[in-house]
Design a protein around this motif. Structure first.
Motif, PDB file in Angstrom:
ATOM      1  N   GLY A 252      10.973   1.285  34.725  1.00 43.29           N
ATOM      2  CA  GLY A 252      11.518   1.192  35.757  1.00 43.29           C
ATOM      3  C   GLY A 252      13.112   1.707  35.843  1.00 43.29           C
ATOM      4  N   LYS A 253      13.523   1.923  37.108  1.00 42.83           N
ATOM      5  CA  LYS A 253      15.091   2.433  36.921  1.00 42.83           C
ATOM      6  C   LYS A 253      15.776   1.145  37.102  1.00 42.83           C
ATOM      7  CE  LYS A 253      18.424   4.446  40.214  1.00 42.83           C
ATOM      8  NZ  LYS A 253      18.516   5.362  41.551  1.00 42.83           N
ATOM      9  N   GLY A 254      16.814   1.030  36.163  1.00 38.26           N
ATOM     10  CA  GLY A 254      17.615  -0.166  35.971  1.00 38.26           C
ATOM     11  C   GLY A 254      19.101   0.293  35.897  1.00 38.26           C
ATOM     12  N   PHE A 257      24.432  -1.345  39.077  1.00 39.83           N
ATOM     13  CA  PHE A 257      24.968  -1.074  40.003  1.00 39.83           C
ATOM     14  C   PHE A 257      25.393   0.506  39.981  1.00 39.83           C
ATOM     15  CE2 PHE A 257      28.862  -0.567  42.810  1.00 39.83           C
ATOM     16  CZ  PHE A 257      28.271  -1.238  43.861  1.00 39.83           C
ATOM     17  N   ASP A 258      25.008   0.947  41.508  1.00 37.35           N
ATOM     18  CA  ASP A 258      25.278   2.468  41.368  1.00 37.35           C
ATOM     19  C   ASP A 258      26.599   2.490  42.398  1.00 37.35           C
ATOM     20  OD1 ASP A 258      25.144   5.190  41.878  1.00 37.35           O
ATOM     21  OD2 ASP A 258      23.188   5.125  43.045  1.00 37.35           O
ATOM     22  N   SER A 259      27.522   2.860  41.891  1.00 35.57           N
ATOM     23  CA  SER A 259      28.744   3.222  42.869  1.00 35.57           C
ATOM     24  C   SER A 259      28.749   4.743  43.234  1.00 35.57           C
ATOM     25  CB  SER A 259      30.013   2.972  41.871  1.00 35.57           C
ATOM     26  OG  SER A 259      30.115   3.865  40.868  1.00 35.57           O
ATOM     27  N   GLY A 275      20.987  -3.582  44.284  1.00 30.58           N
ATOM     28  CA  GLY A 275      19.420  -3.384  44.121  1.00 30.58           C
ATOM     29  C   GLY A 275      18.967  -2.224  43.226  1.00 30.58           C
ATOM     30  N   ASP A 276      19.818  -1.348  42.900  1.00 27.51           N
ATOM     31  CA  ASP A 276      19.558  -0.148  42.216  1.00 27.51           C
ATOM     32  C   ASP A 276      18.666  -0.506  40.800  1.00 27.51           C
ATOM     33  OD1 ASP A 276      19.236   2.452  42.855  1.00 27.51           O
ATOM     34  OD2 ASP A 276      20.950   3.029  41.790  1.00 27.51           O
ATOM     35  N   LYS A 277      18.591  -1.630  40.584  1.00 29.49           N
ATOM     36  CA  LYS A 277      17.907  -2.222  39.301  1.00 29.49           C
ATOM     37  C   LYS A 277      16.391  -2.680  39.694  1.00 29.49           C
ATOM     38  CE  LYS A 277      20.073  -6.549  39.141  1.00 29.49           C
ATOM     39  NZ  LYS A 277      20.582  -6.809  40.471  1.00 29.49           N
ATOM     40  N   ALA A 336      23.182  11.416  41.474  1.00 35.30           N
ATOM     41  CA  ALA A 336      21.985  11.723  41.255  1.00 35.30           C
ATOM     42  C   ALA A 336      21.451  11.250  39.907  1.00 35.30           C
ATOM     43  CB  ALA A 336      21.358  12.837  41.426  1.00 35.30           C
ATOM     44  N   GLU A 337      22.015   9.717  39.541  1.00 36.44           N
ATOM     45  CA  GLU A 337      21.882   9.411  38.116  1.00 36.44           C
ATOM     46  C   GLU A 337      20.652   8.780  37.863  1.00 36.44           C
ATOM     47  OE1 GLU A 337      22.577   7.628  40.777  1.00 36.44           O
ATOM     48  OE2 GLU A 337      21.728   5.458  40.274  1.00 36.44           O
ATOM     49  N   GLY A 338      19.665   8.339  38.752  1.00 31.91           N
ATOM     50  CA  GLY A 338      18.471   7.536  38.661  1.00 31.91           C
ATOM     51  C   GLY A 338      17.601   8.501  37.672  1.00 31.91           C
ATOM     52  N   ALA A 361      11.375   3.300  41.144  1.00 34.43           N
ATOM     53  CA  ALA A 361      12.827   3.544  41.215  1.00 34.43           C
ATOM     54  C   ALA A 361      13.149   3.588  42.536  1.00 34.43           C
ATOM     55  CB  ALA A 361      12.997   4.824  40.455  1.00 34.43           C
ATOM     56  N   THR A 362      14.369   3.128  42.834  1.00 37.76           N
ATOM     57  CA  THR A 362      15.158   3.097  44.043  1.00 37.76           C
ATOM     58  C   THR A 362      15.781   4.433  43.897  1.00 37.76           C
ATOM     59  OG1 THR A 362      16.837   1.683  43.182  1.00 37.76           O
ATOM     60  CG2 THR A 362      15.468   0.651  44.497  1.00 37.76           C
ATOM     61  N   LEU A 363      15.096   5.656  44.193  1.00 35.05           N
ATOM     62  CA  LEU A 363      15.464   6.938  43.709  1.00 35.05           C
ATOM     63  C   LEU A 363      16.290   7.678  44.763  1.00 35.05           C
ATOM     64  CD1 LEU A 363      15.499   8.150  40.951  1.00 35.05           C
ATOM     65  CD2 LEU A 363      13.770   9.744  41.776  1.00 35.05           C
TER      66      LEU A 363
HETATM   67 ZN    ZN Z   1      20.844   5.154  41.902  1.00 41.99          ZN
END
Ligand code: ZN
Ligand code: BES
Ligand code: MN
Length: 494
Positions: A252-254, A257-259, A275-277, A336-338, A361-363
């Motif tokens: 799972g993508k965890g 927080f994705d700034s 929600g990016d986790k 593009a960190e996920g 993943a919320t990719l």
């Molecule tokens: Zn992300």
């Protein structure tokens, strides 16, 4: 919470809320499960309110009868086109009507209730209907909401109803986690929650902290977490039943927080990035469900937990990173960190030698542009596996659509001039190039599915059986597939 089956021949009796699900060709005879005086009253309301039992439509008939508060009719639409998801939605409306009125008991009469898929859908709906996320709000004295204590289904399948309630409750567990903001759940707190889950569900847990990430060469996950005050970590939960018939790795993508990192997101795009986790929350929910259902499938739930922030020590555009499997990556976009965190998590997952790997993943925003926010993307290196997964997913009411991985022109775009790969390849085909990037970190020949749930993870307005907020999309589909593997009944989610 008590969820039970009422035996054949009985009516749905005297509970505070009486619910009847109906096809659009219903007649007065379909109201037979109601006490006859009540059925007569309800039949008068039907033409008056022009209720046609269309999908998702309800009619609430209040009663002046002592402890029975109201009858709820819920439409299933056409008998020929009905799917388990229509039963799920009808049951949701009935139980939700009870919850909103603070009723503690509700009973449901529904066509085909004895079928496994229908009973399971009702059990899931009963759990989903109890859900809301109000912990940060002061109490409102007009609010009567209370999760009903007793839910009964006339002529249901007891086992399926109970399993459904377990699955729905685990989905709500995942939604609770996904709804928590970034100031509450950071990578350290996510680890703590995973430890609590391990204790409560009898799972093994091991955590690779940031120092070990560095010494083991998990530099991609490490890089993403560098801008945050809270260091990243890899969380590995394991459910090990006695005689497993299969083994799974769920990744799972965890991103708590994705700034966007130094390639910072504009304000509207940053909203909802707590929600990016969700991928991580979904795999935690799925392993919790598998343990509760005692599925004979060994499960590795693997989470790369990090916060993507633009701090003074943040990773930068132009950085070159060597991932856990030895491939080098040129960073051309820190947002593009996920895929970077998943790169290390997927390589680690393959080391566990599972029969199959599913990552969620919320990719990519591109996936939401391609498919909308109520269908998620599916990518695979094994079409047979994907076919079985899609068949199981179809019973869960969650929609997935397979996107292609065979366009060599697109694959060219993730090549770098200074490293093996580049982490972002432009707007066109963005969901596909992300999946192609991930494929580089999956061992050749190991069956793998990547699920992109960007935007499907969150509803902005109440929709279907979801209140505003996190959906934990994919939790029921993954669990359905695990159940089908457990039963050797691949694909039917039985
Ligand atoms: Zn992300
Ligand atoms: N977490 C986002 C993707 C996302 C977008 C999830 C909308 C949910 C709703 C992801 O990390 C991201 O920022 N992706 C970029 C990729 C791009 C920089 C190649 C995107 O989609 O714009
Ligand atoms: Mn991002």
């Amino acid at each position: 919470m008590n969820i039970e089956v009422l035996k054949s021949g009985s009516t749905i009796g005297r509970r505070q809320i009486l619910g009847v699900a109906l096809y659009d060709d219903f007649t007065a005879a379909n109201l037979a499960p109601l006490p006859s005086s009540i059925a007569a009253l309800v039949s008068m309301h039907i033409p008056r309110e022009n209720f046609k039992a269309k999908k998702g439509k309800t009619l609430v008939v209040p009663l002046a009868d002592g402890d029975i508060m109201c009858v709820v009719l819920a439409g299933l639409g056409s008998r020929d086109e009905v799917r388990a998801d229509d039963h799920r939605l009808a049951a949701y409306h009935i139980v939700r009507a009870a919850a909103e009125r603070g009723a503690s008991s509700v009973s449901i009469a529904m066509p085909e209730a004895s079928e496994y898929q229908v009973s399971r859908a009702v059990g899931e709906a009963a759990a989903l209907a109890r859900y809301r996320f109000k912990k940060y709000q002061s109490p409102d004295d007009e609010d009567r909401f209370a999760a009903p204590e007793n839910v009964a289904l006339l002529d249901g399948n007891e086992r399926a109803l109970a399993d459904g309630f377990t699955i729905g409750s685990c989905q709500c567990y995942a939604r609770d986690l996904a709804n928590e903001p970034g100031n509450v759940i950071n990578p350290e707190v996510l680890e703590k929650i995973a430890r609590d889950l391990a204790l409560e569900s009898g799972l093994k847990i091991s955590v690779i902290d940031h120092e070990q990430l560095a010494s083991r060469g998990m530099n991609a996950l490490l890089a993403v977490g560098k801008g945050s005050a809270v260091p990243p970590r890899l969380i590995h939960l394991e459910y090990a039943p006695e005689s497993p018939v299969a083994s799974a790795a769920l990744v799972g993508k965890g991103i708590t927080f994705d700034s966007g990192g130094l390639d910072i997101k504009p304000s509207e795009a940053m909203l909802t990035m707590k929600g990016d986790k969700t991928g991580a929350c979904v795999v935690m929910g799925a392993v919790k469900a598998a343990a509760a259902l005692r599925l004979p499938v060994r499960i590795h739930a693997i989470i790369g937990a990090a916060e993507n922030m633009p701090g003074g020590s943040a990773y930068r555009p132009d950085d070159v990173i060597k991932a856990y499997n030895g491939k080098t990556i040129e960073v051309n976009n820190t947002d593009a960190e996920g895929r970077l965190t998943l790169a290390d998590a997927l390589a680690y997952a393959c080391e566990q030698k599972p029969d199959f790997v599913i990552d969620i993943a919320t990719l990519t925003g591109a996936c939401a542009v391609a498919l909308g926010d109520t269908t998620a993307g599916l990518f695979t290196n094994d079409d047979g596996f994907a076919g079985d997964f899609l068949a199981a997913a179809a019973t869960s009411g969650e929609r997935f659509w397979k996107l292609p991985m065979d366009d060599e022109n697109l694959r060219r775009k993730i090549k770098s001039s200074v490293a093996d790969l580049i982490n972002s390849a432009g707007r066109y085909g963005g969901a596909i190039t992300a999946a192609m990037f991930l494929e580089n970190f999956v061992e050749k020949g190991r069956p793998w599915i990547h699920l992109d749930i960007a935007a499907a993870d969150f509803v902005k307005e109440p929709y279907s059986y979801y209140v505003k907020g996190a959906t934990a999309y994919g939790m029921r589909a993954i669990t359905s597939y695990l159940i089908s593997r457990a039963n050797g009944d691949i694909g039917r989610g039985l």
